[in-house]
Design an enzyme around this catalytic site. Structure first.
Site, PDB file in Angstrom:
ATOM      1  N   GLU A  95       0.821  -1.210  -0.068  1.00  0.00           N
ATOM      2  CA  GLU A  95       0.061  -0.107  -0.131  1.00  0.00           C
ATOM      3  C   GLU A  95       0.807   1.329  -0.090  1.00  0.00           C
ATOM      4  O   GLU A  95       0.715   1.916  -0.848  1.00  0.00           O
ATOM      5  CB  GLU A  95      -0.944   0.035   1.179  1.00  0.00           C
ATOM      6  CG  GLU A  95      -2.259  -0.864   0.925  1.00  0.00           C
ATOM      7  CD  GLU A  95      -1.828  -2.356   1.178  1.00  0.00           C
ATOM      8  OE1 GLU A  95      -0.796  -2.739   1.628  1.00  0.00           O
ATOM      9  OE2 GLU A  95      -2.798  -3.082   1.024  1.00  0.00           O
ATOM     10  N   HIS A 135     -10.783  -4.677   9.188  1.00  0.00           N
ATOM     11  CA  HIS A 135     -11.297  -4.252   7.949  1.00  0.00           C
ATOM     12  C   HIS A 135     -12.618  -3.480   7.852  1.00  0.00           C
ATOM     13  O   HIS A 135     -13.203  -3.486   6.836  1.00  0.00           O
ATOM     14  CB  HIS A 135     -11.897  -5.562   7.079  1.00  0.00           C
ATOM     15  CG  HIS A 135     -10.460  -6.452   6.751  1.00  0.00           C
ATOM     16  ND1 HIS A 135      -9.399  -6.875   7.640  1.00  0.00           N
ATOM     17  CD2 HIS A 135     -10.273  -6.948   5.558  1.00  0.00           C
ATOM     18  CE1 HIS A 135      -8.722  -7.664   6.804  1.00  0.00           C
ATOM     19  NE2 HIS A 135      -9.160  -7.571   5.662  1.00  0.00           N
TER      20      HIS A 135
END
Lengths: 377, 326
Positions: free
Chosen positions: B62, B131
């Site tokens: 990321e 998440h």
């Protein structure tokens, strides 16, 4: 793609690409060799002058000296093409004006920063490309193909990789040199960026200025490799080792990596072995004296890059007689060295930059809140 | 004008297809977006159409791909970066805050960074603590980023177009619970929705329900329930957090004299707190009651469904908050 295996293979030819010359510096002319020598003085004098300016109280901010590491900057930048990119870090201030300096020290068209721009950045004046919106080393100039750095150090490597990715997608052929100390190689982002560049064969040459110290931490507490360049093995990319005190060796290794990248083979790591002359920054000089043994510092500094270059030029027959004995800046600290130890054109160049900066205005207060957003055209 | 009916996900795809067809500088980057066509299938059909040059599959990195996209944007391209979930953008925060958001300022306006950082944020269903983050408020704290949170099918289509055309970095906040929602959008490839314009999705006179993203849909459901009790709620969809359209919010509050701010993020310090503070500061004389606030429970999102339901704001929470103020 060739990969190093076993010991770091600085001097082994890359089997797949025998067209890359191993010693490109042998093709440099006498004038070019002498220019490399002058540029070492220029980088050193920049450092020396700023230290003196701070001692005089004419300058604020933190100074991250590049003393004793000048050959890394001069040697790696000398062979770049104008449209190649660089992303220097805090210890590389001379890189900003050394980029594309072969096009002429005062050539306004060259793809680098003028000494006036760099001095304006140092003094926080509007003449800097960023109009002094951030500190000394956080400076970039798009037209000059210089990518801004940040305090996060290795965090700029993916940005640099993205810039050449864009060039590549647009059919360009530029490469980027990203500069890092060995200290920042322990950051996770170093891995992410180089792995990505390796997978996508991006022309990213990571110059690791291994000056043996990450702030106050020695290399044995930074990584567990005999030679840092072997880290490249894990990415399947070349890892080269350069003698960071020898401007010609740095030039050779970086140019090998540059040509390899330009041919579409992808990234390399070039470890330049050198030694940090002073503390991490000038605020750390007093403590550095205590955390580094005097004989270790003496040994680390015994091969001054100016002296190493002088010796080579004498061997080549390019420096003879009186000329070979002039301007003995090598081995001297900022406190010991004088303007007489440098070529007069070097002293003059810096003087112009500093005087320009001192006379330049500071940014208007209204600028502080400007440019947070780009107004869409 | 004729309208089309499709899902929120399909509207996103249509918007991206059209912009990529128009502008060769627009390209996609992210994990599993190409050959795999996206974890939430938002990029379905893009790799077969555009190939490796414009749909870049990345390693799991990321921070790496955010930095690389930032560099590509600085060099003139217009990347659309997908975070598999916005929760993973936490890994890229240094890149986003220190590079993406600051380069325009640091370069005194010379280097622009036209990048779209998009992906699903907020709680889906039992994806638990790592998440389910609402990252909108984190990003809306950072000068130099634009942050938008579309709640409708038309908005997700029109605002993505605006995001791609914007010369600034835009955090484009989708919601996993909205992807399958159906709705209408104008049958017009030139339709766009500007940033910084809130909208009234339901008119009312008794109280203003202020929210964005999924919470706007929750507020619409709450308004239905309140209507059964004779309470006439107005639903204000904030749409974009940065820039924030306070005028539309204030105009609604000045009409109803009461407001509840609803947000999914943790209640403490979420962006709803900022909206709450603005209304309280600027509309004090117009208010007949303190401004209400409904936010997520201040806990890492629990996995067990019953506990998750307790942690996430729903329409009944909104109804309860309204009734306390009337």
């Amino acid at each position: 793609m060739s990969s190093t295996s076993g010991s770091a293979t600085a001097d082994k030819p890359k089997s797949e690409d025998s067209s890359v010359p191993q010693r490109p510096s042998e093709a440099l002319s006498k004038d070019e060799c002498l220019e490399l020598f002058r540029l070492l003085y220029l980088a050193r004098y920049f450092d020396v002058r700023l230290i003196k300016e701070k001692k005089r109280g004419r300058l604020r901010g933190t100074l991250y000296s590049s003393h004793n590491q000048e050959a890394v900057l001069v040697g790696s930048l000398f062979g770049l093409q104008a449209n190649d990119w660089i992303s220097p870090i805090h210890r590389d201030m001379p890189a900003f004006f050394l980029k594309d300096i072969r096009a002429g020290w005062r050539n306004p068209e060259r793809k680098g920063m003028s000494i006036e721009e760099v001095c304006c950045q140092v003094w926080g004046k509007v003449g800097s490309p960023g109009r002094a919106r951030d500190n000394w080393s956080h400076i970039g100039k798009r037209d000059a193909k210089i990518i801004h750095s940040t305090s996060m150090l290795a965090g700029t490597i993916p940005v640099a990789a993205g810039v050449v990715l864009a060039d590549k997608l647009n059919g360009g052929n530029s490469v980027v040199l990203t500069f890092n100390g060995e200290g920042s190689t322990a950051q996770g982002i170093f891995h992410e960026a180089i792995n990505f560049a390796a997978v996508h064969k991006l022309p990213v040459i990571t110059i690791v200025e291994n000056n043996q110290w990450a702030y106050g931490t020695p290399t044995e507490l930074e990584y567990s490799l005999p030679d840092f360049a072997r880290r490249a093995d894990g990415y399947g990319i070349p890892g080269l080792i350069a003698d960071g005190q020898d401007v010609f060796d740095v030039y050779d290794k970086v140019m090998q990596a540059v040509e390899y990248a330009r041919a579409g083979n992808g990234p390399s790591i070039v470890e330049c072995k050198t030694f940090r002359a002073y503390g991490h920054g000038d605020h750390d000089d007093d403590r550095a004296v205590r955390y580094r043994e005097p004989d270790q510092v003496e040994k680390g500094r015994e091969r001054d890059p100016i002296a190493v270059c002088r010796k080579k030029l004498i061997e080549k027959g390019y420096l003879k007689g009186e000329a070979a004995k002039k301007f003995f800046a090598e081995g001297k600290n900022a406190a010991e060295v004088t303007d007489e130890d440098f070529p007069p054109e070097v002293v003059e160049y810096l003087k112009e930059g500093i005087e320009f900066a001192l006379k330049s205005p500071v940014p208007d207060e209204a600028e502080g809140a400007m440019w947070v957003f780009k107004e869409n055209a | 004008m004729a309208t089309l009916e499709m899902t929120y996900r399909e509207a996103l795809q249509k918007s991206m297809f059209e912009e990529m067809d128009k502008n060769a500088d627009v390209f996609l980057m992210g994990e599993d977006i190409g050959r795999y066509e996206g974890t939430f299938k938002v990029t379905k059909g893009f790799f077969p159409k555009y190939g490796t040059r414009r749909v870049v599959d990345t390693p799991i990195t990321e921070a790496g791909f955010t930095g690389i996209a930032t560099g590509a944007a600085m060099a003139g391209l217009r990347p659309i970066v997908e975070f598999m979930t916005m929760s993973f953008s936490i890994l890229a925060l240094d890149q986003i805050i220190n590079h993406t958001a600051k380069i325009h300022y640091m370069s005194n306006g010379v280097v622009k960074c036209p990048i779209v950082l998009r992906g699903p944020g907020g709680a889906a269903k039992q994806l638990s603590a790592q998440h389910s983050h609402s990252m909108d408020g984190w990003f809306a704290h950072v000068p130099g980023l634009k942050v938008v949170c579309p709640a409708t099918v038309a908005d997700v289509y029109g605002m993505l177009k605006t995001a791609i055309a914007d010369d600034n970095p835009v955090v484009f906040y989708e919601h996993p619970r909205l992807y399958a929602m159906k709705g209408e959008l104008p049958d017009d490839p030139n339709f766009t929705v500007p940033f910084g314009k809130a909208q009234i999705l339901r008119e009312g006179k008794d109280i203003s329900l202020v929210g964005y993203s999924l919470m706007t849909q929750i507020n619409l459901q709450a308004a239905e329930l309140l209507a059964q009790d004779g309470i006439d709620a107005e639903v204000v969809d904030v749409r974009s957090l940065l820039p924030l359209d306070t005028e539309t919010i204030y105009a609604s509050v000045r009409k109803t004299h009461r407001a509840v701010v609803v947000y999914e993020d943790w209640k403490s310090g979420g962006f709803g707190s900022e909206i709450h503070a603005r209304i309280s500061e600027d509309c004090f004389d117009d208010l007949d009651a303190p401004v209400g606030r409904v936010g997520g429970l201040n806990v890492p999102m629990p996995y067990a469904r019953n506990l998750e339901l307790l942690a996430v704001t729903n329409e009944n929470d909104v109804v309860a908050a309204v009734k306390k103020l009337l």
